[in-house]
Design an enzyme around this catalytic site. Structure first.
Site, PDB file in Angstrom:
ATOM      1  N   ARG A  45       0.861  -1.182   0.000  1.00 50.83           N
ATOM      2  CA  ARG A  45       0.000   0.000   0.000  1.00 50.83           C
ATOM      3  C   ARG A  45       0.900   1.235   0.000  1.00 50.83           C
ATOM      4  O   ARG A  45       2.118   1.115   0.058  1.00 50.83           O
ATOM      5  CB  ARG A  45      -1.009  -0.014   1.164  1.00 50.83           C
ATOM      6  CG  ARG A  45      -0.618  -0.671   2.439  1.00 50.83           C
ATOM      7  CD  ARG A  45       0.507  -0.017   3.180  1.00 50.83           C
ATOM      8  NE  ARG A  45       0.296   1.402   3.339  1.00 50.83           N
ATOM      9  CZ  ARG A  45       1.236   2.284   3.572  1.00 50.83           C
ATOM     10  NH1 ARG A  45       2.512   1.900   3.680  1.00 50.83           N
ATOM     11  NH2 ARG A  45       0.976   3.569   3.698  1.00 50.83           N
ATOM     12  N   ARG A  88      -7.838  -0.111  -6.455  1.00 55.64           N
ATOM     13  CA  ARG A  88      -8.029   0.998  -5.511  1.00 55.64           C
ATOM     14  C   ARG A  88      -8.170   2.288  -6.323  1.00 55.64           C
ATOM     15  O   ARG A  88      -7.343   2.553  -7.197  1.00 55.64           O
ATOM     16  CB  ARG A  88      -6.846   1.097  -4.533  1.00 55.64           C
ATOM     17  CG  ARG A  88      -6.666  -0.165  -3.696  1.00 55.64           C
ATOM     18  CD  ARG A  88      -5.680   0.067  -2.555  1.00 55.64           C
ATOM     19  NE  ARG A  88      -6.262   0.917  -1.532  1.00 55.64           N
ATOM     20  CZ  ARG A  88      -5.560   1.453  -0.520  1.00 55.64           C
ATOM     21  NH1 ARG A  88      -4.264   1.241  -0.441  1.00 55.64           N
ATOM     22  NH2 ARG A  88      -6.153   2.204   0.388  1.00 55.64           N
ATOM     23  N   GLN A 195      -1.626   2.308   9.940  1.00 55.85           N
ATOM     24  CA  GLN A 195      -0.365   2.371   9.185  1.00 55.85           C
ATOM     25  C   GLN A 195       0.707   3.135   9.959  1.00 55.85           C
ATOM     26  O   GLN A 195       1.902   2.884   9.798  1.00 55.85           O
ATOM     27  CB  GLN A 195      -0.579   3.046   7.813  1.00 55.85           C
ATOM     28  CG  GLN A 195      -1.379   2.234   6.823  1.00 55.85           C
ATOM     29  CD  GLN A 195      -2.857   2.572   6.875  1.00 55.85           C
ATOM     30  OE1 GLN A 195      -3.374   2.988   7.894  1.00 55.85           O
ATOM     31  NE2 GLN A 195      -3.555   2.388   5.770  1.00 55.85           N
ATOM     32  N   ASP A 236      -1.985  10.902  -1.899  1.00 59.01           N
ATOM     33  CA  ASP A 236      -2.438   9.886  -2.859  1.00 59.01           C
ATOM     34  C   ASP A 236      -2.791  10.496  -4.205  1.00 59.01           C
ATOM     35  O   ASP A 236      -2.744   9.825  -5.237  1.00 59.01           O
ATOM     36  CB  ASP A 236      -3.630   9.124  -2.299  1.00 59.01           C
ATOM     37  CG  ASP A 236      -3.148   8.177  -1.213  1.00 59.01           C
ATOM     38  OD1 ASP A 236      -2.985   8.638  -0.067  1.00 59.01           O
ATOM     39  OD2 ASP A 236      -2.868   7.007  -1.533  1.00 59.01           O
ATOM     40  N   ASN A 246      -5.283  12.476   0.906  1.00 60.01           N
ATOM     41  CA  ASN A 246      -4.357  11.604   1.641  1.00 60.01           C
ATOM     42  C   ASN A 246      -5.165  10.843   2.681  1.00 60.01           C
ATOM     43  O   ASN A 246      -6.391  11.036   2.810  1.00 60.01           O
ATOM     44  CB  ASN A 246      -3.234  12.434   2.283  1.00 60.01           C
ATOM     45  CG  ASN A 246      -2.123  11.556   2.843  1.00 60.01           C
ATOM     46  OD1 ASN A 246      -1.645  10.645   2.165  1.00 60.01           O
ATOM     47  ND2 ASN A 246      -1.725  11.776   4.075  1.00 60.01           N
TER      48      ASN A 246
HETATM   49  O1  MRU Z   1      -4.450   3.159   2.394  1.00 64.01           O
HETATM   50  P1  MRU Z   1      -2.978   3.374   2.218  1.00 64.01           P
HETATM   51  O2  MRU Z   1      -2.159   2.790   3.317  1.00 64.01           O
HETATM   52  O3  MRU Z   1      -2.517   2.952   0.848  1.00 64.01           O
HETATM   53  O4  MRU Z   1      -2.803   4.944   2.301  1.00 64.01           O
HETATM   54  C1  MRU Z   1      -1.516   5.496   2.163  1.00 64.01           C
HETATM   55  C2  MRU Z   1      -1.470   6.972   2.320  1.00 64.01           C
HETATM   56  O5  MRU Z   1      -2.466   7.627   2.508  1.00 64.01           O
HETATM   57  C3  MRU Z   1      -0.121   7.615   2.128  1.00 64.01           C
HETATM   58  O6  MRU Z   1       0.007   8.752   2.939  1.00 64.01           O
HETATM   59  C4  MRU Z   1       0.044   8.040   0.663  1.00 64.01           C
HETATM   60  O7  MRU Z   1      -0.243   6.967  -0.191  1.00 64.01           O
HETATM   61  C5  MRU Z   1       1.389   8.561   0.370  1.00 64.01           C
HETATM   62  S1  MRU Z   1       2.632   7.308   0.380  1.00 64.01           S
HETATM   63  C6  MRU Z   1       4.106   8.001  -0.038  1.00 64.01           C
END
Ligand code: MRU
Length: 343
Positions: A45, A88, A195, A236, A246
């Protein structure tokens, strides 16, 4: 750091982040359906990591296309891309990387199919290598904003684990640390999937960078006490007007930061900047299953069974709350994105 994703012995090897920090386990994907499932299930992810993994998924799938005509091969690649694209919706890096793979096929028309297949593996490896180089450049630019002694709040995981390596927000942290600045990271745990607690804390501890874990609802109080000097998060998708999608909870931190006069930075590569999306209102936000909220990472339910649940995985922070965006091309104001990233 162990690699997030790599091409190894004809398979896409993924560090299974759903098992961290308890176990360091790898998933060897031998077909693109397994790659897609790994992305969907958050085994890999983070926006740039999703992009690189999907590109490797395309390269992997392409090896098994058994046709003799270019048109049929190109059609097969498009089908693989469509399958991976449906995993996603929010991180634009996924679609950006798939586009790069489609272009590689389009450019290769006329070549023997075996050469095109090899070219797709090479292109996915290029995406991986470029991502690390870009993150190091982001780190260099961002480190200039960090002073000795700073306490840095981050959210979710925008580190080596969320990228091909080094990280974006944590790339800034790493670069400042490598320069000898005595910094401390405050990692928000990042409900519901944690995370921050599971991944950011793990990777910073691996590198012996000082980190303190906090729950998401502590940020305001700590800002008021003067315990946070700046915030750095990843993204994101960043729209043309500088609005930033994000991890859910980012917006609250940005509002709190502004209320306390604390800079709020977003660290992101060009592959996260989506100039074709005018504003954050148009960004599709992924909604995930209620189970993630009803229990804490597989625990027994923490809420009465049958409760209605909301679980948007991301939010949008309006550009007005973003002090600056740290990119590989330098630190830019949100409204400067179109002129800096048009080409
Ligand atoms: O759901 P996730 O864990 O994929 O979400 C990740 C995030 O929101 C991160 O902050 C984003 O992808 C930036 S990663 C460099």
């Amino acid at each position: 750091m162990v690699p997030t994703v790599e091409w190894r012995d004809g398979a896409v090897r993924i560090l299974d982040q759903s098992r961290l920090p308890g176990a360091v386990e790898f998933l060897d994907c031998r077909d693109y359906h397994t790659v897609a499932r790994a992305i969907k299930e958050l085994r890999v992810r983070g926006a740039p990591a999703i992009g690189v993994t999907a590109a490797m998924g395309v390269a992997l799938g392409a090896q098994f296309i058994q046709v003799t005509e270019y048109e049929d091969f190109a059609q097969g690649v498009l089908e693989i891309c469509a399958h991976l694209a449906a995993t996603r919706p929010t991180a634009v890096n996924l679609f950006w990387a798939l586009e790069r793979m489609k272009q590689t096929v389009a450019r290769s028309r006329g070549k023997p199919l075996e050469d095109i297949k090899r070219g797709l593996i090479e292109e996915s490896q290029r995406l991986l290598d470029d991502d690390i180089a870009v993150n190091k450049a982001i780190g260099r630019h961002g480190a200039e904003l960090v002073a000795d002694g700073h306490a840095i709040l981050t959210h979710c995981n925008a580190g080596a684990l969320a990228t091909a390596g080094y990280g974006t927000a944590l790339g800034v942290v790493r670069a400042a640390w490598e320069q000898g600045k005595k910094i401390r990271v405050l990692a928000g745990e990042t409900r519901p999937v944690l995370q921050g607690a599971r991944l950011t804390v793990w990777e910073l501890m691996q590198d012996r960078i000082p980190v303190t874990l906090i729950t998401d609802n502590m940020a305001g109080a700590l800002m008021k006490l003067g315990r946070i000097n700046l915030c750095v998060v990843g993204a994101d998708r960043i729209a043309a007007n500088g609005d930033v999608a994000n991890k859910i909870g980012t917006y609250s931190i940005a509002v709190l930061a502004m209320a306390h006069g604390i800079p709020f930075y977003v660290a992101a590569p060009h592959s996260t900047i989506d100039l074709s999306t005018a504003s954050g209102d148009q960004i599709q936000i992924e909604h995930r299953m209620p189970q993630e909220v009803i229990s804490v990472f597989g625990s027994p339910p923490i809420a009465p069974v049958g409760v209605e649940v909301l679980n948007p995985a991301f939010d949008v922070t309006p550009a007005d709350y973003v002090t600056a965006i740290i990119t590989e091309r330098g630190v830019v104001k949100p409204h400067e994105l179109p002129e800096r990233f048009r080409s």
